[in-house]
Motif scaffolding. Structure first.
Motif, PDB file in Angstrom:
ATOM      1  N   VAL A  29       1.907   6.925  -2.353  1.00 44.25           N
ATOM      2  CA  VAL A  29       1.143   5.800  -1.809  1.00 44.25           C
ATOM      3  C   VAL A  29       0.502   5.080  -2.986  1.00 44.25           C
ATOM      4  O   VAL A  29      -0.152   5.703  -3.824  1.00 44.25           O
ATOM      5  CB  VAL A  29       0.055   6.269  -0.818  1.00 44.25           C
ATOM      6  CG1 VAL A  29      -0.762   5.094  -0.318  1.00 44.25           C
ATOM      7  CG2 VAL A  29       0.682   7.017   0.350  1.00 44.25           C
ATOM      8  N   THR A  30       0.712   3.772  -3.051  1.00 46.15           N
ATOM      9  CA  THR A  30       0.125   2.940  -4.089  1.00 46.15           C
ATOM     10  C   THR A  30      -0.819   1.943  -3.446  1.00 46.15           C
ATOM     11  O   THR A  30      -0.502   1.363  -2.406  1.00 46.15           O
ATOM     12  CB  THR A  30       1.214   2.174  -4.868  1.00 46.15           C
ATOM     13  OG1 THR A  30       2.161   3.115  -5.380  1.00 46.15           O
ATOM     14  CG2 THR A  30       0.624   1.372  -6.011  1.00 46.15           C
ATOM     15  N   GLN A  31      -1.956   1.757  -4.088  1.00 47.10           N
ATOM     16  CA  GLN A  31      -2.929   0.765  -3.649  1.00 47.10           C
ATOM     17  C   GLN A  31      -3.121  -0.210  -4.802  1.00 47.10           C
ATOM     18  O   GLN A  31      -3.369   0.207  -5.930  1.00 47.10           O
ATOM     19  CB  GLN A  31      -4.250   1.452  -3.312  1.00 47.10           C
ATOM     20  CG  GLN A  31      -5.378   0.505  -2.982  1.00 47.10           C
ATOM     21  CD  GLN A  31      -6.685   1.263  -2.776  1.00 47.10           C
ATOM     22  OE1 GLN A  31      -6.710   2.288  -2.122  1.00 47.10           O
ATOM     23  NE2 GLN A  31      -7.747   0.743  -3.332  1.00 47.10           N
ATOM     24  N   ALA A  32      -2.988  -1.505  -4.532  1.00 49.55           N
ATOM     25  CA  ALA A  32      -3.154  -2.515  -5.572  1.00 49.55           C
ATOM     26  C   ALA A  32      -4.062  -3.625  -5.068  1.00 49.55           C
ATOM     27  O   ALA A  32      -3.919  -4.079  -3.928  1.00 49.55           O
ATOM     28  CB  ALA A  32      -1.799  -3.083  -5.973  1.00 49.55           C
ATOM     29  N   TYR A  33      -4.984  -4.055  -5.936  1.00 48.61           N
ATOM     30  CA  TYR A  33      -5.896  -5.141  -5.585  1.00 48.61           C
ATOM     31  C   TYR A  33      -5.498  -6.372  -6.384  1.00 48.61           C
ATOM     32  O   TYR A  33      -5.310  -6.309  -7.599  1.00 48.61           O
ATOM     33  CB  TYR A  33      -7.347  -4.763  -5.893  1.00 48.61           C
ATOM     34  CG  TYR A  33      -8.323  -5.857  -5.509  1.00 48.61           C
ATOM     35  CD1 TYR A  33      -8.649  -6.067  -4.182  1.00 48.61           C
ATOM     36  CD2 TYR A  33      -8.889  -6.677  -6.466  1.00 48.61           C
ATOM     37  CE1 TYR A  33      -9.527  -7.070  -3.805  1.00 48.61           C
ATOM     38  CE2 TYR A  33      -9.769  -7.684  -6.102  1.00 48.61           C
ATOM     39  CZ  TYR A  33     -10.088  -7.875  -4.786  1.00 48.61           C
ATOM     40  OH  TYR A  33     -10.942  -8.874  -4.420  1.00 48.61           O
ATOM     41  N   CYS A  40      -5.973  -6.504  -0.868  1.00 46.55           N
ATOM     42  CA  CYS A  40      -5.617  -5.140  -1.242  1.00 46.55           C
ATOM     43  C   CYS A  40      -4.341  -4.789  -0.472  1.00 46.55           C
ATOM     44  O   CYS A  40      -4.283  -4.937   0.749  1.00 46.55           O
ATOM     45  CB  CYS A  40      -6.757  -4.197  -0.879  1.00 46.55           C
ATOM     46  SG  CYS A  40      -6.494  -2.513  -1.423  1.00 46.55           S
ATOM     47  N   ILE A  41      -3.321  -4.342  -1.207  1.00 45.98           N
ATOM     48  CA  ILE A  41      -2.030  -4.021  -0.604  1.00 45.98           C
ATOM     49  C   ILE A  41      -1.768  -2.523  -0.760  1.00 45.98           C
ATOM     50  O   ILE A  41      -1.945  -1.953  -1.827  1.00 45.98           O
ATOM     51  CB  ILE A  41      -0.884  -4.801  -1.300  1.00 45.98           C
ATOM     52  CG1 ILE A  41      -1.168  -6.298  -1.329  1.00 45.98           C
ATOM     53  CG2 ILE A  41       0.466  -4.485  -0.662  1.00 45.98           C
ATOM     54  CD1 ILE A  41      -1.250  -6.964   0.024  1.00 45.98           C
ATOM     55  N   LYS A  82       7.385  -2.284  17.492  1.00 44.14           N
ATOM     56  CA  LYS A  82       6.209  -2.825  16.836  1.00 44.14           C
ATOM     57  C   LYS A  82       5.909  -1.988  15.596  1.00 44.14           C
ATOM     58  O   LYS A  82       6.239  -0.812  15.550  1.00 44.14           O
ATOM     59  CB  LYS A  82       5.003  -2.796  17.777  1.00 44.14           C
ATOM     60  CG  LYS A  82       5.173  -3.687  18.975  1.00 44.14           C
ATOM     61  CD  LYS A  82       3.946  -3.629  19.857  1.00 44.14           C
ATOM     62  CE  LYS A  82       4.154  -4.499  21.088  1.00 44.14           C
ATOM     63  NZ  LYS A  82       2.999  -4.459  21.976  1.00 44.14           N
ATOM     64  N   GLY A  83       5.272  -2.591  14.627  1.00 40.97           N
ATOM     65  CA  GLY A  83       4.893  -1.850  13.429  1.00 40.97           C
ATOM     66  C   GLY A  83       5.415  -2.504  12.177  1.00 40.97           C
ATOM     67  O   GLY A  83       5.780  -3.675  12.169  1.00 40.97           O
ATOM     68  N   TYR A  84       5.447  -1.723  11.121  1.00 38.73           N
ATOM     69  CA  TYR A  84       5.901  -2.191   9.814  1.00 38.73           C
ATOM     70  C   TYR A  84       7.356  -1.798   9.622  1.00 38.73           C
ATOM     71  O   TYR A  84       7.759  -0.685   9.961  1.00 38.73           O
ATOM     72  CB  TYR A  84       5.063  -1.560   8.699  1.00 38.73           C
ATOM     73  CG  TYR A  84       3.587  -1.827   8.834  1.00 38.73           C
ATOM     74  CD1 TYR A  84       3.062  -3.076   8.544  1.00 38.73           C
ATOM     75  CD2 TYR A  84       2.715  -0.828   9.254  1.00 38.73           C
ATOM     76  CE1 TYR A  84       1.700  -3.329   8.662  1.00 38.73           C
ATOM     77  CE2 TYR A  84       1.357  -1.067   9.367  1.00 38.73           C
ATOM     78  CZ  TYR A  84       0.857  -2.324   9.072  1.00 38.73           C
ATOM     79  OH  TYR A  84      -0.486  -2.558   9.191  1.00 38.73           O
ATOM     80  N   ALA A  85       8.137  -2.689   9.028  1.00 39.80           N
ATOM     81  CA  ALA A  85       9.541  -2.392   8.777  1.00 39.80           C
ATOM     82  C   ALA A  85       9.682  -1.598   7.485  1.00 39.80           C
ATOM     83  O   ALA A  85       8.987  -1.855   6.507  1.00 39.80           O
ATOM     84  CB  ALA A  85      10.343  -3.687   8.665  1.00 39.80           C
ATOM     85  N   PHE A  99       1.909  -3.041   3.364  1.00 46.18           N
ATOM     86  CA  PHE A  99       1.041  -3.778   4.282  1.00 46.18           C
ATOM     87  C   PHE A  99      -0.278  -4.123   3.616  1.00 46.18           C
ATOM     88  O   PHE A  99      -0.708  -3.473   2.665  1.00 46.18           O
ATOM     89  CB  PHE A  99       0.818  -2.994   5.579  1.00 46.18           C
ATOM     90  CG  PHE A  99       0.302  -1.596   5.378  1.00 46.18           C
ATOM     91  CD1 PHE A  99      -1.055  -1.327   5.409  1.00 46.18           C
ATOM     92  CD2 PHE A  99       1.186  -0.544   5.169  1.00 46.18           C
ATOM     93  CE1 PHE A  99      -1.528  -0.039   5.233  1.00 46.18           C
ATOM     94  CE2 PHE A  99       0.718   0.752   4.991  1.00 46.18           C
ATOM     95  CZ  PHE A  99      -0.641   1.004   5.019  1.00 46.18           C
ATOM     96  N   THR A 100      -0.925  -5.151   4.127  1.00 52.50           N
ATOM     97  CA  THR A 100      -2.228  -5.591   3.643  1.00 52.50           C
ATOM     98  C   THR A 100      -3.311  -4.733   4.274  1.00 52.50           C
ATOM     99  O   THR A 100      -3.256  -4.423   5.459  1.00 52.50           O
ATOM    100  CB  THR A 100      -2.460  -7.075   4.008  1.00 52.50           C
ATOM    101  OG1 THR A 100      -1.404  -7.851   3.421  1.00 52.50           O
ATOM    102  CG2 THR A 100      -3.798  -7.587   3.506  1.00 52.50           C
TER     103      THR A 100
END
Length: 146
Positions: A29-33, A40-41, A82-85, A99-100
């Motif tokens: 899992v990566t978090q980037a601002y 934040c993604i 429904k959801g994220y692809a 996702f954002t």
């Protein structure tokens, strides 16, 4: 004459120390601002082996879920489309869910951290039909350039 490929030398030079032969984690899992957009993604990457074990494929719609009590994450096939692809490049079998972040969603570090990555604790990963559940190891600051 013994020619040396400059492309190969550059490729070796770009690798971070210690990462060349590192096994690919099942889930990262990566978090980037992004300051310019004040966004934040979060990005969840699932290895090809993880995708196979969970019976997921690119194009599937999934829900990313979090259990705050036990600090577990789950990527689960969504019912009803429904959801994220799950996306990814044509050259890689790795599944990517991006996702954002919005208020109320969990983060792996403080919101304005430039780039942070956490890998799944391999001891906690559980696969089911259409899902993968995991906890994350301690997040690490990623100082590499984009």
């Amino acid at each position: 004459m013994g020619f040396v490929s400059l492309h190969d030398l550059a490729k070796k030079g770009r690798k971070s120390p210690g990462k060349g032969n590192m096994p690919i984690p099942a889930v990262a899992v990566t978090q980037a601002y992004y300051e310019s957009r004040e966004a934040c993604i979060l990005t969840v990457r699932i290895s090809p082996e993880g995708m196979d074990s969970a019976r997921l494929k690119k194009g599937d719609k999934v829900d990313v879920q979090y259990d705050p009590e036990n600090n577990f994450w789950r990527v689960k096939l969504s019912v009803g489309g429904k959801g994220y692809a799950i996306s990814g490049t044509a050259k890689s079998e790795t599944g990517v869910v991006r996702f954002t972040h919005y208020e109320g969603m969990p983060l792996i570090a403080e919101r304005q951290a430039r780039k942070v990555r956490a890998f799944a604790d391999e001891q906690t990963i559980q696969y089911g039909a259409g899902e993968v559940t995991f906890s994350l190891l301690q997040p690490e600051q990623d100082d590499s350039e984009d």
